[in-house]
Design a protein around this motif. Structure first.
Motif, PDB file in Angstrom:
ATOM      1  N   VAL A 203       0.854  -1.184   0.000  1.00  0.00           N
ATOM      2  CA  VAL A 203       0.000   0.000   0.000  1.00  0.00           C
ATOM      3  C   VAL A 203       0.893   1.238   0.000  1.00  0.00           C
ATOM      4  O   VAL A 203       1.785   1.370   0.851  1.00  0.00           O
ATOM      5  CB  VAL A 203      -0.949   0.027   1.212  1.00  0.00           C
ATOM      6  N   LEU A 204       0.646   2.144  -0.950  1.00  0.00           N
ATOM      7  CA  LEU A 204       1.426   3.365  -1.120  1.00  0.00           C
ATOM      8  C   LEU A 204       0.554   4.546  -0.712  1.00  0.00           C
ATOM      9  O   LEU A 204      -0.518   4.767  -1.286  1.00  0.00           O
ATOM     10  CB  LEU A 204       1.870   3.517  -2.577  1.00  0.00           C
ATOM     11  N   LEU A 205       1.009   5.337   0.259  1.00  0.00           N
ATOM     12  CA  LEU A 205       0.184   6.359   0.895  1.00  0.00           C
ATOM     13  C   LEU A 205       0.784   7.747   0.710  1.00  0.00           C
ATOM     14  O   LEU A 205       1.919   8.007   1.122  1.00  0.00           O
ATOM     15  CB  LEU A 205       0.053   6.048   2.387  1.00  0.00           C
ATOM     16  N   HIS A 206       0.012   8.643   0.115  1.00  0.00           N
ATOM     17  CA  HIS A 206       0.495   9.996  -0.158  1.00  0.00           C
ATOM     18  C   HIS A 206       0.335  10.904   1.056  1.00  0.00           C
ATOM     19  O   HIS A 206      -0.283  10.544   2.062  1.00  0.00           O
ATOM     20  CB  HIS A 206      -0.235  10.584  -1.365  1.00  0.00           C
TER      21      HIS A 206
ATOM     22  N   GLY B 103       4.893   5.265   2.918  1.00  0.00           N
ATOM     23  CA  GLY B 103       4.174   6.515   3.116  1.00  0.00           C
ATOM     24  C   GLY B 103       5.080   7.625   3.581  1.00  0.00           C
ATOM     25  O   GLY B 103       6.149   7.386   4.138  1.00  0.00           O
ATOM     26  N   TYR B 104       4.638   8.845   3.341  1.00  0.00           N
ATOM     27  CA  TYR B 104       5.355  10.028   3.815  1.00  0.00           C
ATOM     28  C   TYR B 104       4.323  11.085   4.179  1.00  0.00           C
ATOM     29  O   TYR B 104       3.177  11.042   3.746  1.00  0.00           O
ATOM     30  CB  TYR B 104       6.320  10.547   2.738  1.00  0.00           C
ATOM     31  N   ASP B 105       4.736  12.026   5.032  1.00  0.00           N
ATOM     32  CA  ASP B 105       3.838  13.086   5.466  1.00  0.00           C
ATOM     33  C   ASP B 105       2.571  12.435   6.058  1.00  0.00           C
ATOM     34  O   ASP B 105       2.686  11.532   6.875  1.00  0.00           O
ATOM     35  CB  ASP B 105       3.559  14.027   4.293  1.00  0.00           C
ATOM     36  N   TRP B 106       1.366  12.867   5.666  1.00  0.00           N
ATOM     37  CA  TRP B 106       0.157  12.273   6.249  1.00  0.00           C
ATOM     38  C   TRP B 106       0.130  10.762   6.036  1.00  0.00           C
ATOM     39  O   TRP B 106      -0.248  10.014   6.925  1.00  0.00           O
ATOM     40  CB  TRP B 106      -1.086  12.889   5.627  1.00  0.00           C
TER      41      TRP B 106
ATOM     42  N   ALA C 166       0.889   5.100   8.101  1.00  0.00           N
ATOM     43  CA  ALA C 166       1.684   3.874   8.017  1.00  0.00           C
ATOM     44  C   ALA C 166       2.417   3.600   9.323  1.00  0.00           C
ATOM     45  O   ALA C 166       2.459   2.454   9.801  1.00  0.00           O
ATOM     46  CB  ALA C 166       2.660   3.978   6.854  1.00  0.00           C
ATOM     47  N   CYS C 167       3.010   4.629   9.922  1.00  0.00           N
ATOM     48  CA  CYS C 167       3.722   4.444  11.183  1.00  0.00           C
ATOM     49  C   CYS C 167       2.774   4.003  12.295  1.00  0.00           C
ATOM     50  O   CYS C 167       3.116   3.142  13.113  1.00  0.00           O
ATOM     51  CB  CYS C 167       4.432   5.740  11.580  1.00  0.00           C
ATOM     52  N   ILE C 168       1.574   4.591  12.325  1.00  0.00           N
ATOM     53  CA  ILE C 168       0.617   4.213  13.357  1.00  0.00           C
ATOM     54  C   ILE C 168       0.192   2.761  13.190  1.00  0.00           C
ATOM     55  O   ILE C 168       0.121   2.004  14.168  1.00  0.00           O
ATOM     56  CB  ILE C 168      -0.599   5.153  13.330  1.00  0.00           C
ATOM     57  N   ALA C 169      -0.098   2.363  11.961  1.00  0.00           N
ATOM     58  CA  ALA C 169      -0.479   0.961  11.725  1.00  0.00           C
ATOM     59  C   ALA C 169       0.630   0.021  12.167  1.00  0.00           C
ATOM     60  O   ALA C 169       0.378  -1.018  12.794  1.00  0.00           O
ATOM     61  CB  ALA C 169      -0.817   0.760  10.253  1.00  0.00           C
ATOM     62  N   ALA C 170       1.885   0.382  11.845  1.00  0.00           N
ATOM     63  CA  ALA C 170       3.015  -0.472  12.217  1.00  0.00           C
ATOM     64  C   ALA C 170       3.181  -0.541  13.731  1.00  0.00           C
ATOM     65  O   ALA C 170       3.583  -1.582  14.274  1.00  0.00           O
ATOM     66  CB  ALA C 170       4.291   0.051  11.564  1.00  0.00           C
TER      67      ALA C 170
ATOM     68  N   VAL D 121       1.362  -5.487   9.286  1.00  0.00           N
ATOM     69  CA  VAL D 121       2.391  -4.780   8.518  1.00  0.00           C
ATOM     70  C   VAL D 121       3.639  -5.640   8.396  1.00  0.00           C
ATOM     71  O   VAL D 121       4.309  -5.932   9.389  1.00  0.00           O
ATOM     72  CB  VAL D 121       2.744  -3.432   9.189  1.00  0.00           C
ATOM     73  N   ARG D 122       3.959  -6.021   7.167  1.00  0.00           N
ATOM     74  CA  ARG D 122       5.160  -6.824   6.951  1.00  0.00           C
ATOM     75  C   ARG D 122       6.415  -5.970   7.018  1.00  0.00           C
ATOM     76  O   ARG D 122       7.441  -6.371   7.571  1.00  0.00           O
ATOM     77  CB  ARG D 122       5.103  -7.524   5.592  1.00  0.00           C
ATOM     78  N   ALA D 123       6.376  -4.779   6.424  1.00  0.00           N
ATOM     79  CA  ALA D 123       7.541  -3.898   6.382  1.00  0.00           C
ATOM     80  C   ALA D 123       7.055  -2.481   6.162  1.00  0.00           C
ATOM     81  O   ALA D 123       5.936  -2.250   5.686  1.00  0.00           O
ATOM     82  CB  ALA D 123       8.499  -4.327   5.268  1.00  0.00           C
ATOM     83  N   LEU D 124       7.927  -1.517   6.496  1.00  0.00           N
ATOM     84  CA  LEU D 124       7.557  -0.108   6.437  1.00  0.00           C
ATOM     85  C   LEU D 124       8.670   0.717   5.800  1.00  0.00           C
ATOM     86  O   LEU D 124       9.824   0.648   6.235  1.00  0.00           O
ATOM     87  CB  LEU D 124       7.295   0.404   7.863  1.00  0.00           C
ATOM     88  N   VAL D 125       8.307   1.494   4.774  1.00  0.00           N
ATOM     89  CA  VAL D 125       9.181   2.543   4.256  1.00  0.00           C
ATOM     90  C   VAL D 125       8.521   3.857   4.633  1.00  0.00           C
ATOM     91  O   VAL D 125       7.418   4.162   4.161  1.00  0.00           O
ATOM     92  CB  VAL D 125       9.372   2.454   2.738  1.00  0.00           C
TER      93      VAL D 125
END
Length: 306
Positions: free
Chosen positions: A32-35, A105-108, A113-117, A124-128
């Protein structure tokens, strides 16, 4: 199943009718790619097809208040608070029957993404993440920063006023284009590139969601009670244990990265920070190869290549 930027999918969650693009095989492992703000899924145009070609199922949603995504009820508060963004992401995964996904994800979007992780690591398998640990310390926002840091947040303080809300309403495209230039001073984007994203700011809830987001984080607006439980957990600044790569644009005009990583202590699992010379705030659109490489490095390790 293949997709392109003209094909739009929709998913009805308990709160939203979420618009999203999908690329790659439906049977592939999910990414999932988050703007962020003020951007939209166009920031991933150079990345999504490349990731899908590797066999992954790629989902690129429009966040609440952007593009064709809509609230289901007029009575739902138009909140842009961090708990709402995270709940939307969880609802998206649930609605698409995705048990576990890699998140970029970045910004919002990085905040969601960070909260889900942090709160739902089993999903969440991995986070960028763009710019490290994006979970807001709302209590800490009461403390002023050094003046050289404060001035970069002028737009947030502007949004705290009725004049700022009226200004964003009247000049949303011009305002957002200014932020693009200020935040990515080394990125020579053309008018067509901005115009393709600017249509997403015409969402009828864009201004309300943006204003609430920036007021809530400073304690100047009430949150939606539906997210009180999530916000209570976030107040503890939970650690992130999933494998993570943090990408930081060295030329970021709103949050220039310090030489020493201030976020390392928030990550308890495998973690790496990568500084990107010549890159500003809009990391995936300015540095699609580096963003794609980070994702593949997490998912494929030594097999990773572009």
């Amino acid at each position: 199943m293949a997709d392109d930027e003209t094909t739009l999918h929709r998913l009805r969650t308990p709160v939203l009718d979420i618009a999203y693009h999908e690329f790659g095989p439906a049977s592939g492992e999910a990414v999932v790619l988050l703007h962020g703000f003020p951007y939209d899924p166009r920031c991933y145009d150079q990345m999504a097809a490349r990731v899908a070609a590797r066999g992954y199922r790629v989902i690129v949603p429009y966040l609440r208040g952007y593009g064709p995504t809509r609230f289901l009820s007029d009575d739902t508060p138009r909140s842009g608070q961090q708990g709402a963004l995270a709940a939307d992401l969880r609802d998206l995964l649930d609605g698409l029957a995705i048990g576990r996904a890699a998140l970029v994800g970045y910004d919002w979007g990085g905040r969601a993404a960070c909260i889900a992780a942090a709160l739902w690591p089993e999903r969440v398998r991995a986070l960028v993440t763009g710019d490290g640990y994006n979970i807001q310390d709302i209590k800490g926002f009461a403390q002023p920063l050094a003046p050289e840091d404060e001035y970069r947040f002028w737009y947030q303080y502007y949004f705290h006023t009725p004049r700022g809300q009226a200004g964003l309403t009247a000049h949303r495209a011009a305002f957002c284009e200014l932020l693009w230039r200020l935040w990515s001073p080394s990125w020579d984007f053309d008018p067509q590139t901005f115009a393709r994203t600017a249509v997403s700011f015409e969402n009828p809830d864009f201004v309300a969601v943006v204003i609430q987001s920036y007021r809530h984080r400073y304690g100047y607006a009430e949150g939606d009670p539906a997210y009180d439980a999530i916000e209570a957990r976030l107040a503890a600044q939970p650690a992130i244990g999933v494998p993570t790569i943090s990408l930081c644009g060295a030329d970021d005009g709103v949050g220039p990265p310090p030489a020493r990583d201030p976020d390392r202590s928030h990550f308890t699992g495998p973690y790496e920070r990568r500084l990107l010379p010549g890159i500003g705030h809009n990391i995936p659109q300015e540095a699609p190869e580096e963003t794609t490489r980070a994702l593949f490095d997490l998912l494929e390790g030594e097999r990773s290549s572009l």
